[in-house]
Design an enzyme around this catalytic site. Structure first.
Site, PDB file in Angstrom:
ATOM      1  N   GLU A   5      -3.339 -10.205   3.412  1.00  9.91           N
ATOM      2  CA  GLU A   5      -4.209 -10.102   4.581  1.00  9.91           C
ATOM      3  C   GLU A   5      -5.303 -11.162   4.603  1.00  9.91           C
ATOM      4  O   GLU A   5      -5.684 -11.651   5.672  1.00  9.91           O
ATOM      5  CB  GLU A   5      -4.852  -8.704   4.643  1.00  9.91           C
ATOM      6  CG  GLU A   5      -3.895  -7.575   4.974  1.00  9.91           C
ATOM      7  CD  GLU A   5      -3.257  -6.950   3.740  1.00  9.91           C
ATOM      8  OE1 GLU A   5      -2.686  -5.862   3.862  1.00  9.91           O
ATOM      9  OE2 GLU A   5      -3.336  -7.572   2.639  1.00  9.91           O
TER      10      GLU A   5
ATOM     11  N   GLU B 281       0.829  -1.216   0.000  1.00  8.31           N
ATOM     12  CA  GLU B 281       0.000   0.000   0.000  1.00  8.31           C
ATOM     13  C   GLU B 281       0.858   1.258   0.000  1.00  8.31           C
ATOM     14  O   GLU B 281       0.534   2.239  -0.683  1.00  8.31           O
ATOM     15  CB  GLU B 281      -0.935  -0.014   1.202  1.00  8.31           C
ATOM     16  CG  GLU B 281      -2.038  -1.048   1.085  1.00  8.31           C
ATOM     17  CD  GLU B 281      -2.807  -1.249   2.370  1.00  8.31           C
ATOM     18  OE1 GLU B 281      -3.997  -1.601   2.289  1.00  8.31           O
ATOM     19  OE2 GLU B 281      -2.227  -1.073   3.470  1.00  8.31           O
TER      20      GLU B 281
END
Length: 255
Positions: A129, A109
């Site tokens: 994740e 990110e």
């Protein structure tokens, strides 16, 4: 103790280095605070014209330190924590991610939040994740979809499996792949070129790029024209025209 985040300025370039190599540069709340401090310093310093982000050791950043996540009393506390990806997106100066190794989770990110991404051939990219029971929350899905397209983004966020640097380049996730030993030199070469440009124009250009993703076409073109007029009114624009007429290099002063 070694600082978990290093901050250096030289020749108009600020370099932020994630510096927990023994933990693959996994981010802690303390490192998030340091990120916010570094971004504020960059934004406030006229001499900083471009920022390079990279990692020490064999990782760019492996995302949040999982061992730190249980410190949040509730999911709401977790939701409202100071976010290191938000810090990076608050940066006003052009940014380059020099991705030297693993860019997983929040590390991916942060790379996606930079304006330009280049990678060493050893780099790996993943949104893992889902393997732990949650999804990314620092812009993962939106930024991936913009960068690699919806199908490739879905492949990454739904499987959690990594892609290598060559695949990342093929998908448009990174602009270039270099030999590991050449990565920082190439990032510095790009940063030096940007630092030589008119800084107000460079900062305005990156804001315009954001608008291109967030506005309908006609509004985005009109906004671009407004930003062009603002840049055209600066002393640096007058200096650029004068330098062109006089066949010399311009001396931009951020005015």
């Amino acid at each position: 103790m070694t600082a978990p985040l290093r901050f250096d300025i030289a020749d108009g370039i600020a370099t932020i280095t994630y510096n927990r190599p023994e933990k693959l540069n996994a981010m802690t709340p303390g490192m998030a605070d340091l990120m916010w401090d570094a971004v504020r310093r960059c934004n406030a310093a006229d001499e900083v014209r471009v920022v390079i982000l990279t990692g020490a050791g064999r990782a760019f950043c492996a995302g949040s330190d999982i061992s730190e996540l249980d410190r949040y009393a509730t999911a709401w506390n977790f939701r409202n924590r100071p976010e290191y990806c938000d810090a990076l997106r608050a940066l006003l100066k052009p940014s380059i991610a020099a991705i030297n190794g693993y860019a997983f989770g929040g590390g991916l990110e942060m790379a996606l939040s930079c304006d330009i991404r280049i990678a060493a051939g050893t780099a790996r990219f993943a949104a893992p994740e889902i393997k732990l029971g949650w999804i990314g929350g620092g812009g993962m899905t939106a930024l991936l979809a913009h960068s690699v397209g919806p199908s490739n983004a879905a492949m990454m966020v739904l499987t959690g499996d990594p892609v290598d640097a060559a695949q990342a380049a093929d998908w448009g996730l990174v602009s270039e792949v270099t030999a590991p030993e050449d990565l920082l030199a190439r990032a510095t070469e790009i940063a030096t070129a940007i630092a030589a440009r008119a800084p107000i124009a460079a900062e305005t250009a990156r804001e315009n790029l954001k608008a291109a993703f967030n506005m309908p076409l006609e509004r985005a073109i009109a906004y671009e024209r407004d930003l062009q007029a603002i840049c055209f009114a600066t002393e640096d624009a007058a200096e650029g025209r004068a330098a062109f007429a006089e066949k010399r290099q311009p001396a931009f002063r951020r005015r």
